[in-house]
Write a protein that holds these residues in place. Structure first.
Motif, PDB file in Angstrom:
ATOM      1  N   VAL A  54       0.836  -1.206   0.000  1.00 43.24           N
ATOM      2  CA  VAL A  54       0.000   0.000   0.000  1.00 43.24           C
ATOM      3  C   VAL A  54       0.870   1.255   0.000  1.00 43.24           C
ATOM      4  CG1 VAL A  54      -1.664   1.318   1.371  1.00 43.24           C
ATOM      5  CG2 VAL A  54      -2.007  -1.131   1.023  1.00 43.24           C
ATOM      6  N   LEU A  55       1.896   1.284   0.833  1.00 41.77           N
ATOM      7  CA  LEU A  55       2.759   2.459   0.904  1.00 41.77           C
ATOM      8  C   LEU A  55       3.511   2.666  -0.407  1.00 41.77           C
ATOM      9  CD1 LEU A  55       3.783   4.775   2.632  1.00 41.77           C
ATOM     10  CD2 LEU A  55       5.558   3.253   3.520  1.00 41.77           C
ATOM     11  N   MET A  99       3.139   6.011  -2.609  1.00 46.82           N
ATOM     12  CA  MET A  99       4.295   6.837  -2.972  1.00 46.82           C
ATOM     13  C   MET A  99       4.413   7.001  -4.480  1.00 46.82           C
ATOM     14  SD  MET A  99       7.261   5.886  -0.181  1.00 46.82           S
ATOM     15  CE  MET A  99       7.503   4.252  -0.841  1.00 46.82           C
ATOM     16  N   ALA A 100       3.810   6.079  -5.218  1.00 44.70           N
ATOM     17  CA  ALA A 100       3.796   6.170  -6.679  1.00 44.70           C
ATOM     18  C   ALA A 100       2.571   6.948  -7.169  1.00 44.70           C
ATOM     19  CB  ALA A 100       3.837   4.777  -7.287  1.00 44.70           C
ATOM     20  N   ASP A 101       1.961   7.713  -6.254  1.00 47.66           N
ATOM     21  CA  ASP A 101       0.824   8.600  -6.570  1.00 47.66           C
ATOM     22  C   ASP A 101      -0.486   7.890  -6.884  1.00 47.66           C
ATOM     23  OD1 ASP A 101       1.836  11.049  -5.978  1.00 47.66           O
ATOM     24  OD2 ASP A 101       2.462  11.525  -8.023  1.00 47.66           O
ATOM     25  N   HIS A 102      -0.640   6.655  -6.441  1.00 40.98           N
ATOM     26  CA  HIS A 102      -1.931   5.990  -6.577  1.00 40.98           C
ATOM     27  C   HIS A 102      -2.849   6.522  -5.479  1.00 40.98           C
ATOM     28  CE1 HIS A 102      -0.659   2.485  -9.231  1.00 40.98           C
ATOM     29  NE2 HIS A 102       0.442   3.160  -9.013  1.00 40.98           N
ATOM     30  N   GLN A 103      -4.092   6.759  -5.816  1.00 41.20           N
ATOM     31  CA  GLN A 103      -5.074   7.239  -4.856  1.00 41.20           C
ATOM     32  C   GLN A 103      -5.587   6.079  -4.002  1.00 41.20           C
ATOM     33  OE1 GLN A 103      -5.721  10.574  -4.479  1.00 41.20           O
ATOM     34  NE2 GLN A 103      -4.027  10.683  -5.936  1.00 41.20           N
ATOM     35  N   THR A 104      -6.054   6.401  -2.813  1.00 45.53           N
ATOM     36  CA  THR A 104      -6.545   5.391  -1.877  1.00 45.53           C
ATOM     37  C   THR A 104      -7.612   4.514  -2.519  1.00 45.53           C
ATOM     38  OG1 THR A 104      -6.065   6.879  -0.046  1.00 45.53           O
ATOM     39  CG2 THR A 104      -7.568   5.062   0.407  1.00 45.53           C
ATOM     40  N   GLU A 105      -8.551   5.123  -3.206  1.00 45.87           N
ATOM     41  CA  GLU A 105      -9.632   4.383  -3.850  1.00 45.87           C
ATOM     42  C   GLU A 105      -9.097   3.424  -4.912  1.00 45.87           C
ATOM     43  OE1 GLU A 105      -9.444   7.706  -3.540  1.00 45.87           O
ATOM     44  OE2 GLU A 105     -11.020   8.137  -2.090  1.00 45.87           O
ATOM     45  N   GLU A 106      -8.096   3.885  -5.649  1.00 46.53           N
ATOM     46  CA  GLU A 106      -7.489   3.073  -6.704  1.00 46.53           C
ATOM     47  C   GLU A 106      -6.773   1.854  -6.090  1.00 46.53           C
ATOM     48  OE1 GLU A 106      -4.100   3.712 -10.204  1.00 46.53           O
ATOM     49  OE2 GLU A 106      -4.594   5.363  -8.848  1.00 46.53           O
ATOM     50  N   ASN A 113      -8.607  -5.261  -4.051  1.00 49.39           N
ATOM     51  CA  ASN A 113      -9.898  -5.818  -3.668  1.00 49.39           C
ATOM     52  C   ASN A 113     -10.122  -5.729  -2.154  1.00 49.39           C
ATOM     53  OD1 ASN A 113     -12.392  -6.897  -4.378  1.00 49.39           O
ATOM     54  ND2 ASN A 113     -11.702  -8.991  -4.027  1.00 49.39           N
ATOM     55  N   LEU A 114      -9.798  -4.563  -1.593  1.00 49.01           N
ATOM     56  CA  LEU A 114      -9.968  -4.276  -0.177  1.00 49.01           C
ATOM     57  C   LEU A 114     -10.807  -3.019  -0.025  1.00 49.01           C
ATOM     58  CD1 LEU A 114      -6.286  -4.864   0.996  1.00 49.01           C
ATOM     59  CD2 LEU A 114      -8.219  -6.409   1.333  1.00 49.01           C
ATOM     60  N   SER A 115     -11.297  -2.786   1.178  1.00 55.91           N
ATOM     61  CA  SER A 115     -12.072  -1.574   1.414  1.00 55.91           C
ATOM     62  C   SER A 115     -11.147  -0.370   1.545  1.00 55.91           C
ATOM     63  CB  SER A 115     -12.905  -1.718   2.692  1.00 55.91           C
ATOM     64  OG  SER A 115     -12.062  -1.663   3.838  1.00 55.91           O
ATOM     65  N   ILE A 116     -11.704   0.790   1.312  1.00 61.66           N
ATOM     66  CA  ILE A 116     -10.945   2.029   1.475  1.00 61.66           C
ATOM     67  C   ILE A 116     -10.446   2.140   2.912  1.00 61.66           C
ATOM     68  CG2 ILE A 116     -11.159   4.550   1.511  1.00 61.66           C
ATOM     69  CD1 ILE A 116     -13.034   4.247  -0.936  1.00 61.66           C
ATOM     70  N   LYS A 117     -11.275   1.754   3.871  1.00 62.42           N
ATOM     71  CA  LYS A 117     -10.884   1.809   5.281  1.00 62.42           C
ATOM     72  C   LYS A 117      -9.671   0.918   5.555  1.00 62.42           C
ATOM     73  CE  LYS A 117     -11.481   3.369   9.410  1.00 62.42           C
ATOM     74  NZ  LYS A 117     -11.123   4.753   9.697  1.00 62.42           N
ATOM     75  N   GLN A 118      -9.617  -0.269   4.957  1.00 60.04           N
ATOM     76  CA  GLN A 118      -8.469  -1.159   5.136  1.00 60.04           C
ATOM     77  C   GLN A 118      -7.188  -0.506   4.602  1.00 60.04           C
ATOM     78  OE1 GLN A 118     -10.618  -4.528   3.256  1.00 60.04           O
ATOM     79  NE2 GLN A 118      -9.640  -5.779   4.838  1.00 60.04           N
ATOM     80  N   ILE A 119      -7.316   0.171   3.473  1.00 60.41           N
ATOM     81  CA  ILE A 119      -6.160   0.853   2.882  1.00 60.41           C
ATOM     82  C   ILE A 119      -5.737   2.021   3.768  1.00 60.41           C
ATOM     83  CG2 ILE A 119      -5.297   2.128   0.870  1.00 60.41           C
ATOM     84  CD1 ILE A 119      -5.835  -0.967   0.481  1.00 60.41           C
ATOM     85  N   GLU A 120      -6.715   2.796   4.233  1.00 57.15           N
ATOM     86  CA  GLU A 120      -6.399   3.919   5.127  1.00 57.15           C
ATOM     87  C   GLU A 120      -5.712   3.424   6.400  1.00 57.15           C
ATOM     88  OE1 GLU A 120     -10.252   5.692   5.565  1.00 57.15           O
ATOM     89  OE2 GLU A 120      -9.987   6.973   3.791  1.00 57.15           O
ATOM     90  N   ASN A 121      -6.186   2.321   6.961  1.00 57.73           N
ATOM     91  CA  ASN A 121      -5.574   1.761   8.169  1.00 57.73           C
ATOM     92  C   ASN A 121      -4.147   1.286   7.900  1.00 57.73           C
ATOM     93  OD1 ASN A 121      -7.811   2.256   9.769  1.00 57.73           O
ATOM     94  ND2 ASN A 121      -8.674   0.214   9.461  1.00 57.73           N
TER      95      ASN A 121
END
Length: 85
Positions: free
Chosen positions: A43-44, A48-55, A61-69
């Protein structure tokens, strides 16, 4: 993913300074990766490669919350690693 894929060095310094900066970043990344989970690393690296959280969430195939965490935990570990240097 490797830190050199997402590292941009400004052209303001001389070549020696740029090489040292890149080596320092590579060493820091290598050290940090030992502390991160595989998910946090992936995820990091994407962030760092400018991918957005949603992307990232869609790609993994995870939730936005999982990525944010995962990003939150990675940032905490990164700050802790920097504080011990």
């Amino acid at each position: 993913g490797d830190i050199t894929e997402v590292t941009y060095l400004a052209g303001s310094g001389n070549l020696d300074e740029q090489v040292l900066s890149r080596l320092t970043l590579q060493l820091l990344w290598k050290e940090l990766k030992k502390k991160l989970s595989p998910l946090e690393t992936e995820v990091l690296t994407k962030r760092m490669a400018d991918h957005q959280t949603e992307e990232i969430a869609a790609e993994l195939n995870l939730s936005i919350k999982q990525i944010e965490n995962a990003l939150f935990r990675a940032r905490q570990k990164s700050r802790a690693a920097m504080a011990t240097r």
